[in-house]
Scaffold this motif. Structure first.
Motif, mmCIF file in Angstrom:
data_model
loop_
_atom_site.group_PDB
_atom_site.id
_atom_site.type_symbol
_atom_site.label_atom_id
_atom_site.label_comp_id
_atom_site.label_asym_id
_atom_site.label_seq_id
_atom_site.Cartn_x
_atom_site.Cartn_y
_atom_site.Cartn_z
ATOM 1 N N HIS A 43 0.928 -1.398 -0.002
ATOM 2 C CA HIS A 43 0.059 0.067 -0.084
ATOM 3 C C HIS A 43 0.920 1.253 0.055
ATOM 4 O O HIS A 43 0.686 2.042 -0.795
ATOM 5 N N ASN A 47 0.679 2.404 -3.795
ATOM 6 C CA ASN A 47 -0.476 3.396 -3.846
ATOM 7 C C ASN A 47 -0.042 4.916 -3.416
ATOM 8 O O ASN A 47 -0.208 5.726 -3.942
ATOM 9 N N HIS A 92 -3.164 9.588 2.432
ATOM 10 C CA HIS A 92 -2.328 8.386 2.729
ATOM 11 C C HIS A 92 -1.282 8.708 4.029
ATOM 12 O O HIS A 92 -0.950 7.915 4.852
ATOM 13 N N ASP A 182 -8.634 4.890 5.211
ATOM 14 C CA ASP A 182 -8.530 4.315 3.563
ATOM 15 C C ASP A 182 -9.486 3.432 3.308
ATOM 16 O O ASP A 182 -9.508 2.175 3.817
ATOM 17 N N HIS A 186 -7.726 -1.523 -2.464
ATOM 18 C CA HIS A 186 -6.145 -1.872 -2.375
ATOM 19 C C HIS A 186 -5.508 -1.687 -0.868
ATOM 20 O O HIS A 186 -4.789 -2.384 -0.511
HETATM 21 FE FE LIG Z 1 -4.798 3.787 -0.075
#
Ligand SMILES: [Fe+2]
Length: 356
Positions: A43, A47, A92, A182, A186
Protein backbone atom coordinates in the motif's frame (compact mmCIF):
# COMPACT_ATOMS: atom_id res chain seq x y z
CA UNK A 1 -0.73 21.86 -3.68
CA UNK A 2 2.39 21.52 -1.65
CA UNK A 3 1.75 18.44 0.43
CA UNK A 4 2.97 20.35 3.46
CA UNK A 5 2.63 19.19 7.02
CA UNK A 6 1.38 21.56 9.67
CA UNK A 7 4.10 24.13 10.27
CA UNK A 8 5.56 22.66 13.43
CA UNK A 9 6.26 19.35 11.76
CA UNK A 10 7.42 20.95 8.54
CA UNK A 11 10.90 19.59 9.25
CA UNK A 12 9.56 16.26 8.02
CA UNK A 13 9.83 17.66 4.50
CA UNK A 14 13.29 16.45 3.62
CA UNK A 15 13.64 17.68 0.02
CA UNK A 16 13.67 21.04 -1.77
CA UNK A 17 10.21 22.63 -2.08
CA UNK A 18 10.12 21.91 -5.83
CA UNK A 19 9.64 18.24 -4.99
CA UNK A 20 7.00 16.88 -2.65
CA UNK A 21 9.13 14.60 -0.50
CA UNK A 22 8.23 11.08 0.52
CA UNK A 23 7.33 10.68 4.19
CA UNK A 24 8.72 7.64 6.00
CA UNK A 25 6.74 4.93 7.70
CA UNK A 26 6.31 5.68 11.41
CA UNK A 27 4.54 2.36 11.98
CA UNK A 28 6.54 -0.87 12.07
CA UNK A 29 4.89 -2.93 9.34
CA UNK A 30 6.10 -6.26 10.76
CA UNK A 31 4.64 -5.50 14.22
CA UNK A 32 0.99 -4.69 13.61
CA UNK A 33 -2.18 -6.33 14.89
CA UNK A 34 -3.77 -8.26 12.06
CA UNK A 35 -2.55 -6.01 9.25
CA UNK A 36 0.19 -7.81 7.36
CA UNK A 37 3.55 -6.35 6.40
CA UNK A 38 2.86 -7.40 2.81
CA UNK A 39 -0.36 -5.37 2.74
CA UNK A 40 1.07 -2.27 4.43
CA UNK A 41 4.29 -2.16 2.41
CA UNK A 42 2.48 -2.74 -0.87
CA UNK A 43 0.00 0.00 0.00
CA UNK A 44 2.78 2.41 0.97
CA UNK A 45 5.12 1.71 -1.94
CA UNK A 46 2.60 1.28 -4.73
CA UNK A 47 -0.45 3.38 -3.87
CA UNK A 48 1.03 6.14 -1.70
CA UNK A 49 4.30 6.10 -3.65
CA UNK A 50 2.39 6.01 -6.92
CA UNK A 51 0.38 9.10 -5.98
CA UNK A 52 3.56 10.88 -4.89
CA UNK A 53 5.38 10.07 -8.13
CA UNK A 54 2.32 11.16 -10.13
CA UNK A 55 2.04 14.42 -8.18
CA UNK A 56 5.67 15.31 -8.77
CA UNK A 57 5.42 14.46 -12.47
CA UNK A 58 2.29 16.63 -12.81
CA UNK A 59 3.98 19.50 -10.95
CA UNK A 60 6.96 19.29 -13.31
CA UNK A 61 4.61 19.36 -16.29
CA UNK A 62 2.71 22.35 -14.86
CA UNK A 63 5.93 24.24 -14.16
CA UNK A 64 6.88 24.01 -17.85
CA UNK A 65 3.45 24.98 -19.17
CA UNK A 66 2.86 28.01 -21.38
CA UNK A 67 -0.43 29.03 -19.75
CA UNK A 68 -1.46 31.40 -22.54
CA UNK A 69 -1.13 28.78 -25.27
CA UNK A 70 -2.16 25.58 -23.51
CA UNK A 71 -5.63 24.32 -24.48
CA UNK A 72 -8.15 24.56 -21.65
CA UNK A 73 -8.79 20.82 -21.70
CA UNK A 74 -5.10 20.22 -20.97
CA UNK A 75 -5.17 22.73 -18.12
CA UNK A 76 -8.35 21.19 -16.72
CA UNK A 77 -6.93 17.69 -16.96
CA UNK A 78 -3.61 18.51 -15.30
CA UNK A 79 -5.12 20.62 -12.51
CA UNK A 80 -7.73 17.94 -11.79
CA UNK A 81 -5.09 15.22 -11.65
CA UNK A 82 -2.86 17.44 -9.48
CA UNK A 83 -5.67 17.87 -6.95
CA UNK A 84 -6.45 14.14 -6.90
CA UNK A 85 -2.79 13.15 -6.52
CA UNK A 86 -2.13 15.74 -3.80
CA UNK A 87 -5.22 14.66 -1.88
CA UNK A 88 -4.14 11.05 -2.13
CA UNK A 89 -0.61 11.83 -0.90
CA UNK A 90 -1.77 13.86 2.09
CA UNK A 91 -4.55 11.49 3.16
CA UNK A 92 -2.26 8.45 2.86
CA UNK A 93 0.34 10.17 5.05
CA UNK A 94 -2.29 10.90 7.71
CA UNK A 95 -3.55 7.30 7.44
CA UNK A 96 -0.13 5.68 7.90
CA UNK A 97 0.92 8.18 10.60
CA UNK A 98 -2.24 7.29 12.54
CA UNK A 99 -1.21 3.64 12.83
CA UNK A 100 1.48 1.87 14.82
CA UNK A 101 2.74 1.00 18.24
CA UNK A 102 5.21 2.55 20.62
CA UNK A 103 8.73 2.06 19.30
CA UNK A 104 9.30 -1.68 18.90
CA UNK A 105 6.03 -2.57 20.61
CA UNK A 106 3.00 -3.54 18.57
CA UNK A 107 -0.12 -1.41 18.95
CA UNK A 108 -2.07 -2.51 21.98
CA UNK A 109 -5.45 -2.01 20.37
CA UNK A 110 -6.62 -0.78 23.75
CA UNK A 111 -5.22 2.74 23.98
CA UNK A 112 -7.68 5.58 24.27
CA UNK A 113 -7.32 9.11 22.90
CA UNK A 114 -5.19 11.46 24.99
CA UNK A 115 -7.12 13.69 27.39
CA UNK A 116 -7.48 16.77 25.17
CA UNK A 117 -8.78 14.85 22.19
CA UNK A 118 -10.98 12.60 24.35
CA UNK A 119 -12.63 15.70 25.85
CA UNK A 120 -13.20 17.14 22.38
CA UNK A 121 -14.77 13.87 21.20
CA UNK A 122 -16.97 13.87 24.31
CA UNK A 123 -18.00 17.44 23.62
CA UNK A 124 -18.74 16.96 19.92
CA UNK A 125 -20.13 13.40 19.80
CA UNK A 126 -21.35 12.75 23.33
CA UNK A 127 -18.60 10.26 24.13
CA UNK A 128 -15.56 8.59 22.61
CA UNK A 129 -17.67 5.46 22.14
CA UNK A 130 -20.35 7.43 20.28
CA UNK A 131 -17.72 8.98 18.04
CA UNK A 132 -16.23 5.56 17.35
CA UNK A 133 -19.65 4.08 16.50
CA UNK A 134 -20.33 6.84 13.96
CA UNK A 135 -16.81 6.81 12.49
CA UNK A 136 -16.65 3.05 12.00
CA UNK A 137 -20.21 2.87 10.63
CA UNK A 138 -19.35 5.62 8.14
CA UNK A 139 -16.21 3.73 7.06
CA UNK A 140 -18.03 0.41 6.78
CA UNK A 141 -20.74 2.06 4.69
CA UNK A 142 -18.07 2.74 2.05
CA UNK A 143 -17.44 -1.01 1.67
CA UNK A 144 -17.69 -2.20 -1.88
CA UNK A 145 -16.94 1.26 -3.19
CA UNK A 146 -14.03 3.51 -2.35
CA UNK A 147 -13.27 6.65 -0.42
CA UNK A 148 -12.10 7.84 2.96
CA UNK A 149 -13.53 8.12 6.45
CA UNK A 150 -12.02 11.26 7.95
CA UNK A 151 -12.07 12.79 11.41
CA UNK A 152 -11.44 16.50 10.88
CA UNK A 153 -11.36 19.70 12.88
CA UNK A 154 -13.54 22.42 11.36
CA UNK A 155 -12.74 25.91 12.57
CA UNK A 156 -15.91 27.27 10.93
CA UNK A 157 -18.18 24.69 12.54
CA UNK A 158 -16.22 24.90 15.77
CA UNK A 159 -16.08 21.16 16.25
CA UNK A 160 -14.65 17.85 15.20
CA UNK A 161 -16.58 16.22 12.37
CA UNK A 162 -16.70 12.75 10.87
CA UNK A 163 -16.36 13.55 7.21
CA UNK A 164 -17.39 11.19 4.43
CA UNK A 165 -15.20 11.40 1.33
CA UNK A 166 -15.99 9.72 -1.98
CA UNK A 167 -12.45 10.12 -3.29
CA UNK A 168 -9.04 11.72 -2.71
CA UNK A 169 -10.33 15.18 -3.68
CA UNK A 170 -13.39 15.34 -1.46
CA UNK A 171 -12.83 17.73 1.43
CA UNK A 172 -14.82 19.84 3.85
CA UNK A 173 -13.47 23.32 3.00
CA UNK A 174 -11.10 24.64 5.63
CA UNK A 175 -11.24 21.51 7.78
CA UNK A 176 -7.99 19.89 8.99
CA UNK A 177 -7.93 16.07 8.87
CA UNK A 178 -6.89 14.49 12.18
CA UNK A 179 -7.40 10.84 11.25
CA UNK A 180 -8.04 9.28 7.83
CA UNK A 181 -9.15 5.72 7.19
CA UNK A 182 -8.50 4.46 3.66
CA UNK A 183 -11.52 2.61 2.25
CA UNK A 184 -10.13 1.94 -1.20
CA UNK A 185 -10.02 -1.78 -1.89
CA UNK A 186 -6.22 -1.71 -2.23
CA UNK A 187 -6.06 -0.86 1.48
CA UNK A 188 -7.41 -4.25 2.58
CA UNK A 189 -7.96 -6.72 -0.24
CA UNK A 190 -4.67 -8.61 0.23
CA UNK A 191 -5.52 -9.47 3.85
CA UNK A 192 -9.28 -9.32 4.03
CA UNK A 193 -10.63 -10.01 0.55
CA UNK A 194 -14.00 -8.28 0.39
CA UNK A 195 -14.41 -8.22 4.21
CA UNK A 196 -14.15 -4.45 4.50
CA UNK A 197 -15.88 -4.31 7.89
CA UNK A 198 -13.28 -6.65 9.42
CA UNK A 199 -10.57 -4.39 8.03
CA UNK A 200 -12.13 -1.31 9.63
CA UNK A 201 -12.21 -3.04 13.03
CA UNK A 202 -8.56 -4.06 12.62
CA UNK A 203 -7.47 -0.52 11.75
CA UNK A 204 -9.16 0.72 14.93
CA UNK A 205 -7.07 -1.81 16.89
CA UNK A 206 -3.88 -0.33 15.43
CA UNK A 207 -4.42 3.38 16.02
CA UNK A 208 -1.59 5.45 17.43
CA UNK A 209 -3.60 7.87 19.55
CA UNK A 210 -0.53 9.82 20.59
CA UNK A 211 0.10 10.99 17.04
CA UNK A 212 -3.60 11.53 16.32
CA UNK A 213 -3.80 13.66 19.47
CA UNK A 214 -0.73 15.62 18.36
CA UNK A 215 -2.34 16.28 14.99
CA UNK A 216 -5.44 17.57 16.79
CA UNK A 217 -3.35 19.92 18.95
CA UNK A 218 -1.65 21.26 15.81
CA UNK A 219 -5.02 21.74 14.10
CA UNK A 220 -6.40 23.85 16.95
CA UNK A 221 -3.17 25.85 17.27
CA UNK A 222 -2.01 24.32 20.54
CA UNK A 223 0.82 22.21 19.16
CA UNK A 224 4.24 22.34 20.78
CA UNK A 225 7.09 19.87 20.75
CA UNK A 226 5.36 17.34 18.49
CA UNK A 227 8.26 16.92 16.05
CA UNK A 228 9.73 13.87 17.81
CA UNK A 229 6.43 12.00 17.46
CA UNK A 230 6.76 12.25 13.69
CA UNK A 231 10.35 10.98 13.47
CA UNK A 232 10.82 7.25 12.79
CA UNK A 233 11.69 5.30 15.95
CA UNK A 234 15.47 5.04 16.28
CA UNK A 235 16.31 7.41 13.41
CA UNK A 236 19.07 9.91 14.21
CA UNK A 237 17.66 13.02 15.87
CA UNK A 238 20.18 15.32 14.18
CA UNK A 239 19.13 16.42 10.72
CA UNK A 240 22.73 16.29 9.45
CA UNK A 241 22.82 12.57 10.28
CA UNK A 242 19.91 11.85 7.92
CA UNK A 243 19.58 11.84 4.14
CA UNK A 244 16.25 11.83 2.32
CA UNK A 245 15.49 9.43 -0.51
CA UNK A 246 15.33 12.40 -2.89
CA UNK A 247 18.72 13.73 -1.71
CA UNK A 248 20.29 10.29 -2.07
CA UNK A 249 18.88 9.87 -5.57
CA UNK A 250 20.30 13.25 -6.60
CA UNK A 251 23.67 12.41 -5.04
CA UNK A 252 23.85 9.05 -6.81
CA UNK A 253 23.00 10.70 -10.12
CA UNK A 254 25.68 13.35 -9.60
CA UNK A 255 29.40 13.23 -10.30
CA UNK A 256 31.69 10.58 -8.87
CA UNK A 257 32.90 13.00 -6.17
CA UNK A 258 29.35 13.39 -4.81
CA UNK A 259 28.41 9.72 -4.84
CA UNK A 260 28.12 8.32 -1.31
CA UNK A 261 29.30 4.86 -0.42
CA UNK A 262 26.19 2.71 0.16
CA UNK A 263 25.88 0.39 3.15
CA UNK A 264 22.92 -1.97 3.43
CA UNK A 265 22.39 -2.97 7.08
CA UNK A 266 20.16 -5.89 7.97
CA UNK A 267 19.58 -7.95 11.11
CA UNK A 268 20.00 -11.71 10.51
CA UNK A 269 16.35 -12.32 11.41
CA UNK A 270 15.23 -9.77 8.79
CA UNK A 271 17.11 -11.35 5.86
CA UNK A 272 14.01 -13.30 4.75
CA UNK A 273 12.17 -9.97 4.40
CA UNK A 274 14.64 -8.77 1.76
CA UNK A 275 14.68 -9.30 -1.98
CA UNK A 276 16.58 -6.36 -3.43
CA UNK A 277 19.10 -3.64 -2.69
CA UNK A 278 20.51 -0.41 -4.09
CA UNK A 279 23.00 -0.93 -6.90
CA UNK A 280 26.57 -0.77 -5.62
CA UNK A 281 25.64 -1.24 -1.95
CA UNK A 282 27.44 -3.73 0.25
CA UNK A 283 25.43 -5.62 2.80
CA UNK A 284 26.52 -6.05 6.40
CA UNK A 285 25.32 -7.32 9.76
CA UNK A 286 25.06 -4.44 12.27
CA UNK A 287 26.55 -6.57 15.06
CA UNK A 288 29.65 -7.26 12.96
CA UNK A 289 30.49 -3.55 12.65
CA UNK A 290 33.97 -3.95 14.24
CA UNK A 291 34.79 -6.44 11.47
CA UNK A 292 33.79 -4.27 8.52
CA UNK A 293 34.24 -0.71 9.74
CA UNK A 294 38.00 -0.55 9.10
CA UNK A 295 37.47 -1.18 5.39
CA UNK A 296 35.42 2.01 5.01
CA UNK A 297 37.17 4.90 3.27
CA UNK A 298 37.50 8.08 5.29
CA UNK A 299 36.66 11.42 3.68
CA UNK A 300 33.87 10.00 1.55
CA UNK A 301 30.18 10.41 2.40
CA UNK A 302 28.46 7.21 3.48
CA UNK A 303 24.74 6.52 3.16
CA UNK A 304 23.42 3.77 5.40
CA UNK A 305 20.04 2.21 4.90
CA UNK A 306 17.92 -0.58 6.34
CA UNK A 307 14.38 -1.73 5.62
CA UNK A 308 12.39 1.22 6.98
CA UNK A 309 14.99 3.55 8.48
CA UNK A 310 14.40 2.74 12.14
CA UNK A 311 17.09 1.88 14.70
CA UNK A 312 19.09 -0.57 12.54
CA UNK A 313 20.45 2.19 10.31
CA UNK A 314 20.00 4.84 13.03
CA UNK A 315 22.28 3.18 15.57
CA UNK A 316 24.88 2.26 12.95
CA UNK A 317 25.04 5.83 11.69
CA UNK A 318 25.53 7.20 15.19
CA UNK A 319 28.30 4.66 15.79
CA UNK A 320 30.00 5.58 12.50
CA UNK A 321 29.74 9.30 13.21
CA UNK A 322 31.31 8.78 16.64
CA UNK A 323 34.19 7.10 14.85
CA UNK A 324 34.58 10.14 12.59
CA UNK A 325 32.86 8.91 9.45
CA UNK A 326 30.57 11.20 7.40
CA UNK A 327 27.63 8.81 7.63
CA UNK A 328 23.95 9.53 7.15
CA UNK A 329 20.89 7.30 7.52
CA UNK A 330 18.40 7.02 4.67
CA UNK A 331 15.08 8.34 5.97
CA UNK A 332 12.43 5.68 5.49
CA UNK A 333 14.99 3.09 4.35
CA UNK A 334 14.70 1.07 1.17
CA UNK A 335 10.91 1.17 1.60
CA UNK A 336 10.87 4.95 1.02
CA UNK A 337 13.38 4.43 -1.80
CA UNK A 338 10.91 2.08 -3.48
CA UNK A 339 8.11 4.61 -2.96
CA UNK A 340 9.92 7.31 -4.94
CA UNK A 341 10.60 4.81 -7.73
CA UNK A 342 14.30 4.40 -6.96
CA UNK A 343 16.03 1.63 -8.91
CA UNK A 344 17.23 -1.53 -7.20
CA UNK A 345 19.06 -4.74 -8.09
CA UNK A 346 18.54 -8.29 -6.78
CA UNK A 347 19.82 -8.85 -3.25
CA UNK A 348 23.50 -9.83 -2.99
CA UNK A 349 24.43 -11.23 0.42
CA UNK A 350 28.02 -12.17 -0.51
CA UNK A 351 29.46 -9.48 1.79
CA UNK A 352 27.13 -10.29 4.71
CA UNK A 353 28.87 -11.55 7.82
CA UNK A 354 27.94 -14.93 9.22
CA UNK A 355 27.26 -15.00 12.95
CA UNK A 356 30.53 -14.79 14.93
FE1 LIG B 1 -4.73 3.81 -0.23
Amino acid sequence: MDGQKPSSISSRRFAPPATVAVQPFLLKPQHMNGLSERLLVSHYENNYGGALRRLNAIRARLAALDWARTPVFDINGLKREELIAAGSVILHEIYFDSLGGDGDNPPTGLAQPPAGLAQALDRDFGSVMAWRAEFTAMAKALAGGSGWAILAWSERLGRLVNQWAADHAHFLPGAAPILALDMYEHAYHLDFGARAAAYVDQVMANLNWERIGARYRLAIGEGAGEDDLFLPFGAPAQEEARISAEELKAALEGGEDRRPLLLDLCLPRDLPRRTDMLAGASMHAPAALPRWVEELPRGRPIAVYCICGFQVSGRTVMELRQRGYDARALVGGITAWHAIGGATVPLDTSTYEEAP
